[in-house]
Scaffold this active site. Structure first.
Site, PDB file in Angstrom:
ATOM      1  N   ASP A   1     -27.349  -4.692  21.043  1.00  0.00           N
ATOM      2  CA  ASP A   1     -28.508  -4.625  21.917  1.00  0.00           C
ATOM      3  C   ASP A   1     -28.535  -5.863  22.818  1.00  0.00           C
ATOM      4  O   ASP A   1     -28.883  -6.933  22.357  1.00  0.00           O
ATOM      5  CB  ASP A   1     -29.808  -4.475  21.121  1.00  0.00           C
TER       6      ASP A   1
ATOM      7  N   GLU B   1     -24.648 -18.462  18.060  1.00  0.00           N
ATOM      8  CA  GLU B   1     -24.667 -17.011  17.848  1.00  0.00           C
ATOM      9  C   GLU B   1     -23.500 -16.310  18.540  1.00  0.00           C
ATOM     10  O   GLU B   1     -22.950 -15.342  18.028  1.00  0.00           O
ATOM     11  CB  GLU B   1     -25.994 -16.492  18.380  1.00  0.00           C
TER      12      GLU B   1
END
Length: 432
Positions: free
Chosen positions: A176, A382
């Site tokens: 996403d 991340e």
């Protein structure tokens, strides 16, 4: 903890979170967290992470996206069986398998029943069953309400509801967001996530079926062993008939036609969709190599290795998620630890000398880039930028996050697998 005053789902064991804004357990992140824990000798902690997920699966019939009440409407890529196998191979704990088996059967049923499961026909007219992502939600996500309503501005109620559903479904995919799910690859308003048969999801489910077969054989449950051997064989055949392109040497997502469909010859109430491969390049196209969809010695493995080598995804600092820069985080130039890890492990297991060489080279470039970025930022990240050693990632609906669970786990597991050559500096060449 008062459940009426927060959104966290209660868990009974040690919790490891990705980091920064992500202060709750996430499903598919946990696989790479567990890899790191096992490298670190923290087997009991890894078991606790699995136990938390199994308790959630018992409660809901599936593992939610994360441990928040607003994630109860969707799951994430189904990697629970891989976590269990990783811990079992370290511990040989049959009690874990015995506890897990009925839970995995429930999770498998969730992914292989409507609306997740769909039927399609191959070019010979044979019917196959494959799975898709499908969130049970058609409103703005509570955790991203303002963002979602902004994306859907100006749409009528029906169209907005469909878009909200496809947004939540993209969140179930873990990607996403990405051009992978968009009809117009630059326009988030054209998401069609729920009408796509994803390569990676079906590779994960094949892997689950093989793992359940393996666990059942260890536990002496011949009925389940036979059932899941058959399920894995059926899915393997379907993946090759529907998603594989021999000409391109890789697998592609299949887009379902909302209008072109018929009914099953065996059941006149079951829809059989028309479909078309969307032959665009994403790192997910190569996940089946990691999942073992092609058996050992299969000559198609060499085609996949060559296709990846020529894909444009292999860059100086890792594996790009896609070739298209859309500003979305699951697109070029971002590189994500889980995708890099699956590509490396798939290449290494290919049995192809060139594949093994590529795996080692990608591992070294990834470790080096992570190390350089750590020295710049002071934290693990991340996501990273695959185009340049030490460059950080970006894009998407939130700022770059630090921590970071799966990045830590992948670096630890790669260092355990390959080590680091004593004569090679860890810093990027242009930083020396």
């Amino acid at each position: 903890m008062n459940p009426n005053k927060n959104t966290l789902l209660p868990l009974n064991n040690t919790v490891l979170v990705p980091g920064a804004r992500f202060r709750e357990v996430y499903y598919w992140d946990s696989y790479w967290v567990i890899k790191g824990l096992l490298v670190s000798g923290m087997t009991d902690t890894a078991k606790g992470v699995i136990e938390n997920l199994m308790e959630l699966a018992e409660r809901y019939g599936f593992v939610p996206n994360g441990a928040r009440i607003y994630y109860e409407n969707r799951s994430q890529p189904p990697l629970l069986s891989m976590m269990i196998r990783a811990v079992y191979e370290k511990t040989h704990d049959k009690a874990l398998l015995k506890r897990a088996l009925p839970i995995l059967l429930r999770e498998h049923a969730f992914w292989t029943s409507e609306p997740h499961e769909v039927r399609v026909r191959d070019k010979n007219g044979d019917e196959h069953r494959l799975s898709r992502f499908w969130a049970h939600w058609n409103s703005p996500r509570p955790e991203s309400f303002t963002i979602d309503t902004h994306v859907a501005r100006g749409m009528n109620k029906s169209r907005a509801a469909q878009l909200y559903h496809d947004i939540a479904t993209a969140a179930e995919s873990g990607w996403d967001f990405s051009s992978r799910w968009m009809e117009d690859q630059q326009n988030l308003r054209t998401l069609r996530t729920s009408m796509i048969i994803p390569v990676d999801l079906n590779a994960f489910l094949f892997q689950m079926e093989k793992n359940v077969e393996y666990f059942a054989s260890i536990l002496g449950n011949q009925t389940i062993q036979t059932q899941f051997a058959s399920a894995a064989s059926d899915r393997q055949r379907a993946i090759q008939r529907i998603l594989w392109s021999r000409k391109r040497g890789q697998w592609f997502d299949a887009w379902l036609s909302p209008n072109g469909c018929s009914f099953s010859e065996n059941d006149n109430k079951t829809i059989v969709y028309e479909w078309k491969q969307k032959r665009l390049t994403y790192a997910s196209n190569f996940v089946p190599l990691w999942a073992g969809v092609l058996p050992k010695g299969d000559p198609r493995r060499a085609l996949v290795v060559e296709a990846l080598n020529k894909s444009g995804l292999v860059l100086p600092a890792g594996i790009a998620t896609s070739l298209r820069n859309t500003g979305q985080q699951w697109d070029f130039p971002n590189a994500w630890a889980p995708l890099v890890d699956m590509v490396i492990e798939g290449l290494d297991a290919s049995g192809i000398p060139r594949g093994k060489m590529m795996a080692k080279a990608i591992s070294q470039s990834w470790i080096r880039s992570n190390y350089e970025a750590y020295h710049q930022v002071g934290k693990m990240l991340e996501k990273y930028d695959a185009t340049s050693c030490g460059k950080i990632g970006g894009g998407g609906e939130y700022n770059l996050q630090t921590g970071f669970g799966w990045s830590n786990g992948v670096v630890l597991s790669l260092l355990q697998k390959y080590g680091w050559p004593a004569d090679k500096p860890l810093f990027c060449p242009d930083a020396l």
